[in-house]
Design a protein around this motif. Structure first.
Motif, PDB file in Angstrom:
ATOM      1  N   VAL A   1      12.964  26.033   9.257  1.00  0.00           N
ATOM      2  CA  VAL A   1      13.992  25.723   8.489  1.00  0.00           C
ATOM      3  C   VAL A   1      14.396  24.013   8.902  1.00  0.00           C
ATOM      4  O   VAL A   1      14.743  23.608   7.809  1.00  0.00           O
ATOM      5  N   ILE A   2      14.163  23.544   9.953  1.00  0.00           N
ATOM      6  CA  ILE A   2      14.488  22.398  10.325  1.00  0.00           C
ATOM      7  C   ILE A   2      13.583  21.404   9.441  1.00  0.00           C
ATOM      8  O   ILE A   2      13.944  20.451   8.944  1.00  0.00           O
ATOM      9  N   GLY A   3      12.199  21.964   9.683  1.00  0.00           N
ATOM     10  CA  GLY A   3      11.338  21.327   9.005  1.00  0.00           C
ATOM     11  C   GLY A   3      11.574  20.918   7.570  1.00  0.00           C
ATOM     12  O   GLY A   3      11.471  19.848   6.594  1.00  0.00           O
ATOM     13  N   CYS A   4      12.056  22.100   6.767  1.00  0.00           N
ATOM     14  CA  CYS A   4      12.575  22.011   5.306  1.00  0.00           C
ATOM     15  C   CYS A   4      13.751  21.021   5.062  1.00  0.00           C
ATOM     16  O   CYS A   4      13.672  20.367   4.065  1.00  0.00           O
ATOM     17  N   ALA A   5      14.576  21.174   5.865  1.00  0.00           N
ATOM     18  CA  ALA A   5      15.827  20.281   5.809  1.00  0.00           C
ATOM     19  C   ALA A   5      15.262  18.995   5.946  1.00  0.00           C
ATOM     20  O   ALA A   5      15.829  17.868   5.435  1.00  0.00           O
ATOM     21  N   ALA A   6      14.290  18.604   7.000  1.00  0.00           N
ATOM     22  CA  ALA A   6      13.952  17.054   7.116  1.00  0.00           C
ATOM     23  C   ALA A   6      13.120  16.700   5.830  1.00  0.00           C
ATOM     24  O   ALA A   6      13.169  15.467   5.521  1.00  0.00           O
ATOM     25  N   ILE A   7      12.247  17.516   5.044  1.00  0.00           N
ATOM     26  CA  ILE A   7      11.780  17.193   3.908  1.00  0.00           C
ATOM     27  C   ILE A   7      12.766  16.764   3.105  1.00  0.00           C
ATOM     28  O   ILE A   7      12.842  15.780   2.218  1.00  0.00           O
TER      29      ILE A   7
ATOM     30  N   GLU B   1      11.514  35.136   7.010  1.00  0.00           N
ATOM     31  CA  GLU B   1      12.272  35.304   8.300  1.00  0.00           C
ATOM     32  C   GLU B   1      13.099  36.548   7.983  1.00  0.00           C
ATOM     33  O   GLU B   1      13.116  37.494   9.082  1.00  0.00           O
ATOM     34  N   SER B   2      13.798  36.817   6.836  1.00  0.00           N
ATOM     35  CA  SER B   2      14.322  37.994   6.773  1.00  0.00           C
ATOM     36  C   SER B   2      13.489  39.272   6.658  1.00  0.00           C
ATOM     37  O   SER B   2      13.937  40.168   7.236  1.00  0.00           O
TER      38      SER B   2
ATOM     39  N   ARG C   1      20.692  28.108  16.766  1.00  0.00           N
ATOM     40  CA  ARG C   1      20.078  27.272  16.191  1.00  0.00           C
ATOM     41  C   ARG C   1      18.944  27.666  15.298  1.00  0.00           C
ATOM     42  O   ARG C   1      18.355  28.653  15.162  1.00  0.00           O
ATOM     43  N   PRO C   2      18.864  27.123  14.069  1.00  0.00           N
ATOM     44  CA  PRO C   2      17.660  27.568  13.032  1.00  0.00           C
ATOM     45  C   PRO C   2      16.579  27.223  13.556  1.00  0.00           C
ATOM     46  O   PRO C   2      16.212  26.517  14.407  1.00  0.00           O
ATOM     47  N   SER C   3      15.635  28.000  12.783  1.00  0.00           N
ATOM     48  CA  SER C   3      14.207  28.106  13.252  1.00  0.00           C
ATOM     49  C   SER C   3      13.697  26.895  12.839  1.00  0.00           C
ATOM     50  O   SER C   3      14.195  25.951  12.351  1.00  0.00           O
ATOM     51  N   TRP C   4      12.329  26.167  13.597  1.00  0.00           N
ATOM     52  CA  TRP C   4      11.730  24.922  13.321  1.00  0.00           C
ATOM     53  C   TRP C   4      11.303  24.876  11.932  1.00  0.00           C
ATOM     54  O   TRP C   4      11.395  23.843  11.284  1.00  0.00           O
TER      55      TRP C   4
END
Length: 346
Positions: free
Chosen positions: A127-133, A311-312, A122-125
């Motif tokens: 990353v999910i937030g960026c995808a949602a934007i 993250e990296s 699962r991607p981090s929250w």
């Protein structure tokens, strides 16, 4: 100071090559919308020819031995690459150039989803937030509430092609990782295989769809229901053939010589220029709603690049080179994605 000039030169080269590809493609597709698949076949064939010619003068370009076993292993990537060529072209053909990035705005969310499913993680929250934007920006762009001319309204089919194009790019990101070991990690060899396979498939499809027959009728000045613009088609094929080859080099140089963040910002700047040029060259319509959509998509994508860089750096802070941000912008954690022919992601 020399390094700064080098970075500026590489970024400018990448942006120029990408913009030329998009706008010349649009001109040719506007002039000959009935020859879309044939046009993509000629582009892929030109890239293959130029790669072969280049290999005669430099060891930097490698041409592999054609083997059935390798072709079979690379078949999934080739099929997805070919689908990406077709859907990109159909999307660009059916919508305005200034709206192209919005129509394909789900590339990042779909890529994150496909990578997560394929890797079982699962991607981090963040990353999910960026995808949602980015996703919200896409829906802002496709939900038309303002009065705009009928010609500027993208057709549902054009938006559907944009969705399929985005999904093809997402699958491509995953397949590149599994395909590179079959070509000893060489991006130029993988580019050769991808373009050769796409040329074969596109050529067969062009014959099956009757585009080759229709092209011959048009060359013979026979009536086929469309106005033939010979000059645009010929010169457009020459230009896109050359720049299709250069774009792969530009993408590699942009990632290797500049930082991934710089590469991402250059892509963002290219998107803005694309909208401006779309208005100037083709008279495209840009409303407040469309401008907001493009801004939200760019903001989410840039935030994603920043989040992945953080993250990296956090995951392996003690290892040499781990402070460098991730290499690509749409397909983390896939390695070397930006080092493969970028025509499918323009």
């Amino acid at each position: 100071m020399a390094v700064s000039k080098q970075v500026v030169a590489v970024v400018s080269f990448y942006m120029l090559a990408a913009l030329v590809m998009i706008f010349v493609n649009k001109m040719v597709l506007n002039a000959t919308p009935n020859l879309t698949v044939l046009f993509m076949f000629l582009q892929s064939s030109a890239t293959v020819v130029l790669l072969v010619v280049s290999s005669m003068f430099t060891s930097w370009v490698e041409i592999p031995v054609i083997e059935y076993s390798t072709a079979r292993k690379l078949a999934p990537l080739i099929f997805v690459d070919t689908a990406g060529f077709i859907f990109n072209a159909l999307c660009l053909r059916d919508i305005e150039a200034a709206f192209y990035q919005i129509a394909r705005g789900l590339v990042l969310p779909l890529t994150i989803s496909v990578v997560a499913i394929s890797s079982g993680s699962r991607p981090s929250w963040s990353v999910i937030g960026c995808a949602a934007i980015v996703t919200s920006g896409f829906f802002i762009g496709v939900s038309f509430s303002e009065d705009i001319p009928a010609r500027a309204v993208p057709t549902p089919l054009g938006l559907f092609y944009g969705l399929l194009s985005s999904f093809s790019i997402a699958l491509h990101a995953v397949l590149v990782k599994s395909s590179l070991p079959h070509v000893n990690g060489s991006s130029t060899i993988l580019s050769f295989w991808s373009n050769l396979g796409s040329a074969v498939l596109l050529g067969c499809l062009a014959v099956f769809k009757g585009e080759v027959h229709e092209f011959l009728l048009m060359v013979g000045n026979r009536e086929v229901g469309v106005q033939w613009d010979w000059g645009t088609f010929v010169y457009g094929n020459i230009i896109t053939g050359i720049f299709g080859f250069l774009i792969s080099i530009a993408g590699i140089l942009s990632v290797k010589i500049t930082s991934p963040v710089t590469h991402m910002f250059s892509s963002a700047a290219r998107s803005v220029l694309q909208i401006i040029l779309g208005v100037k060259i083709f008279g495209d319509i840009v409303t407040t709603q469309r401008a907001t959509s493009a801004l939200v998509i760019l903001t989410g994508t840039l935030l994603y690049t920043y989040v992945k860089a953080r993250e990296s750096a956090t995951i392996n802070p003690s290892e040499p080179g781990t402070n460098a941000p991730p290499k690509d912008l749409e397909s983390q954690p896939i390695e070397k994605q930006d080092e493969v022919d970028e025509k499918s992601t323009i």
